[in-house]
Design an enzyme around this catalytic site. Structure first.
Site, short mmCIF file in Angstrom:
data_model
loop_
_atom_site.label_atom_id
_atom_site.label_comp_id
_atom_site.label_asym_id
_atom_site.label_seq_id
_atom_site.Cartn_x
_atom_site.Cartn_y
_atom_site.Cartn_z
CG HIS A 66 -1.90 -1.11 1.24
ND1 HIS A 66 -2.25 -1.80 2.37
CD2 HIS A 66 -2.63 -1.66 0.24
CE1 HIS A 66 -3.15 -2.73 2.07
NE2 HIS A 66 -3.39 -2.67 0.78
CG HIS A 67 4.81 1.76 -2.02
ND1 HIS A 67 4.45 0.62 -2.69
CD2 HIS A 67 5.46 2.53 -2.93
CE1 HIS A 67 4.88 0.70 -3.95
NE2 HIS A 67 5.50 1.84 -4.11
CE LYS A 72 -4.57 -0.98 -13.32
NZ LYS A 72 -5.27 -2.25 -13.48
CE LYS A 96 4.56 -6.90 -13.92
NZ LYS A 96 3.46 -7.69 -14.52
CE LYS A 108 -1.54 -11.11 -11.85
NZ LYS A 108 -0.60 -10.30 -12.64
CB SER A 364 -3.60 -0.78 -16.80
OG SER A 364 -4.10 -2.00 -17.28
N1 GLU Z 1 -2.06 -8.74 -15.61
C1 GLU Z 1 -1.13 -7.80 -16.14
C2 GLU Z 1 0.22 -7.93 -15.45
O1 GLU Z 1 0.55 -8.96 -14.92
C3 GLU Z 1 -1.69 -6.38 -16.18
C4 GLU Z 1 -2.00 -5.76 -14.86
C5 GLU Z 1 -2.72 -4.41 -14.96
O2 GLU Z 1 -2.88 -3.88 -16.03
O3 GLU Z 1 -3.10 -3.94 -13.90
O4 GLU Z 1 1.03 -7.04 -15.49
#
Ligand code: GLU
Length: 472
Positions: A66-67, A72, A96, A108, A364
């Site tokens: 939550h930083h 996402k 990432k 996720k 995204s």
């Molecule tokens: N599922 C994709 C990933 O592993 C996209 C995640 C997204 O767009 O939030 O990066």
């Protein structure tokens, strides 16, 4: 396809973090805080089948860090979904996003189902019910947690998610930003479907453009003429293959769960994809050789191997047999930590997942910004830019007495469309991140691009905690 019973994606990701931390001067308690998953939501919900029978389904949403908010990350539908996998994938999203400088924490989700065993009506009910479980616990929302497609899901599921969320939040003006990867008609963004594959392509293109790195591998610079083997011809694998082929690479092998195809002369990616959709596999394709045990293709000779399916594919068991010079991780977690050690000794260049497949979350982010601003990119300035450049071209023509061709005029004076801007933003993100990662690798005198990527990500995440005064 787990090859080790005791394999843990989450542990592997933590090991990569520990390796990077060795090259940094971070407080160990801060590294500990960063590694943990902040919130783990596991739940069960019923599905009523048409014949009156019931099934109990297992769902997850894990928020790793939550930083930065919102968090996402995609939602996966696969019979292999389990808590460790979702935790590992959520953690990878944090690193990432930090690496490519997208202001999100990582998350996720997943449902443990084989989506091919359910009809569209069942999948819709499963998705809507899953969404309402997330809503109940505030595990979804444009300011909180924003899912997206992943393995086994697509824009169709995202449309059901946004529709369900809006039904429960009719007065939320930002509701459309509760999920990304939506169809264009549901306020998605032009280019999101192919974004991950395009990002993978751009990342490979950058890697092979660095002469001193290619010299070390005994390869020439440039994509053209390079041989490629791809594992997984889903959305990411297909688009990666298509862009590589368009740039002059030769796709000589494609591995799928139900068999592979090999052809030294090159496989046309679009043709084989159409064949695969029609025939549910590669068997019977008129050209090349059908490979029953598709996993073997990973160890065939090629310049670039692109694992674009699932984690845990290149392991301690097959790493020694890999002959590719470059491994381009389009999937999340395809190379285990143990395998990476072996591959680095063999002088293989690994383009790490946390960098290489970041194109998806990057676009995204653009979609989410579009939803919050409620205007599509380019809408305001497109015509204004067009007129400005037309006037400029006209005055050049008047001064020089020469005239531009219609094609030249169109190329110069067309205002940027939403798609043009998405591609420009994606390219800027991928190009900048590659070179900062590669420079970090050289500065720290380390072999692994992944470690360099984790160092950069940890630097950014650590600053968010330190600036709050939580850690020294
Ligand atoms: N599922 C994709 C990933 O592993 C996209 C995640 C997204 O767009 O939030 O990066």
């Amino acid at each position: 396809m787990s090859t080790h019973d005791n394999y843990s994606l989450f542990d592997d990701v933590c090991k990569f973090v520990d390796e990077a931390a060795k090259h940094m001067d971070l407080d160990p308690s801060l590294v500990e805080q960063i590694k943990f998953c902040n919130s783990i939501y596991k739940f069960y919900f019923p599905l009523k089948n048409g014949d009156g029978t019931y099934e109990t389904l297992e769902g997850y949403r894990v928020q790793h860090s939550h930083h930065k908010l919102p968090v996402k990350g995609g939602i996966r539908y696969s019979s292999l979904v389990n808590e460790d996998e979702v935790k590992g994938l959520a953690a990878l999203m944090t690193y990432k996003c930090a690496l490519v400088n997208i202001p999100y924490g990582g998350a996720k989700g997943g449902i443990k189902i084989d989506p091919t065993k359910y009809n569209v009506d069942q999948l819709e009910r499963i998705t809507r019910r899953y969404t309402s479980e997330l809503i109940k616990k505030k595990f979804i929302g444009p300011a909180l947690d924003v899912p997206a497609p992943d393995y086994g899901t697509s824009s169709r599921e995202m449309a059901w998610i946004v529709d369900t969320y809006e039904a429960f939040n009719p007065d939320s003006i930002n509701a459309k930003g509760c999920v990304t990867g939506k169809p264009l008609s549901q306020h998605g963004i032009d280019g999101r479907t192919e974004a991950t594959g395009m990002g993978v392509f751009i990342g490979i293109r950058e890697a092979v453009s660095v002469k001193e790195d290619m010299d070390e591998l005994g390869l020439t610079t440039g994509i053209s003429g390079k041989s490629v083997i791809i594992q997984g011809l889903g959305n990411v694998g297909f688009h990666t293959g298509k862009y590589l082929q368009e740039a002059g690479a030769k796709v000589i092998g494609i591995a799928e769960w139900n068999g592979g195809i090999y052809d030294e002369d090159g496989i046309d990616v679009e043709t084989i994809k159409a064949y695969q959709i029609k025939n549910k596999g590669f068997k019977g394709y008129s050209k090349g050789k059908f490979i029953e045990n598709a996993g073997d293709l990973l160890t065939y000779q090629c310049d670039i191997l692109v694992p674009a399916a699932l984690e845990n594919q290149i392991t301690g068991q097959n790493a020694e047999m890999i002959k590719a010079k470059i491994i381009a991780e389009a999937a999340n977690g395809p190379v285990t930590q143990e395998a990476e050690q072996i591959l680095l000794k063999k002088n293989v260049l690994i383009l790490p997942d946390m960098y290489l497949n970041a194109g998806g979350v990057t676009v995204s982010y653009f979609e989410w910004l579009k939803n919050l601003s409620r205007v599509s990119f380019g809408k305001l300035e497109k015509r204004y830019d067009m007129k400005k450049y037309e006037t400029l071209l006209e005055s050049i023509e008047n001064t020089t007495g020469d005239s531009f061709s219609d094609d030249q005029k169109h190329a110069i004076a067309k205002g940027a469309s939403e798609r043009d801007l998405v591609i420009s933003g994606l390219e800027e993100t991928m190009v900048t991140a590659y070179h900062s990662m590669n420079e970090k690798r050289k500065e720290k005198k380390i072999k692994s691009l992944r470690t360099a990527g984790f160092i950069l990500a940890l630097e950014r995440i650590a600053v968010s905690y330190m600036d709050l005064g939580i850690f020294p």
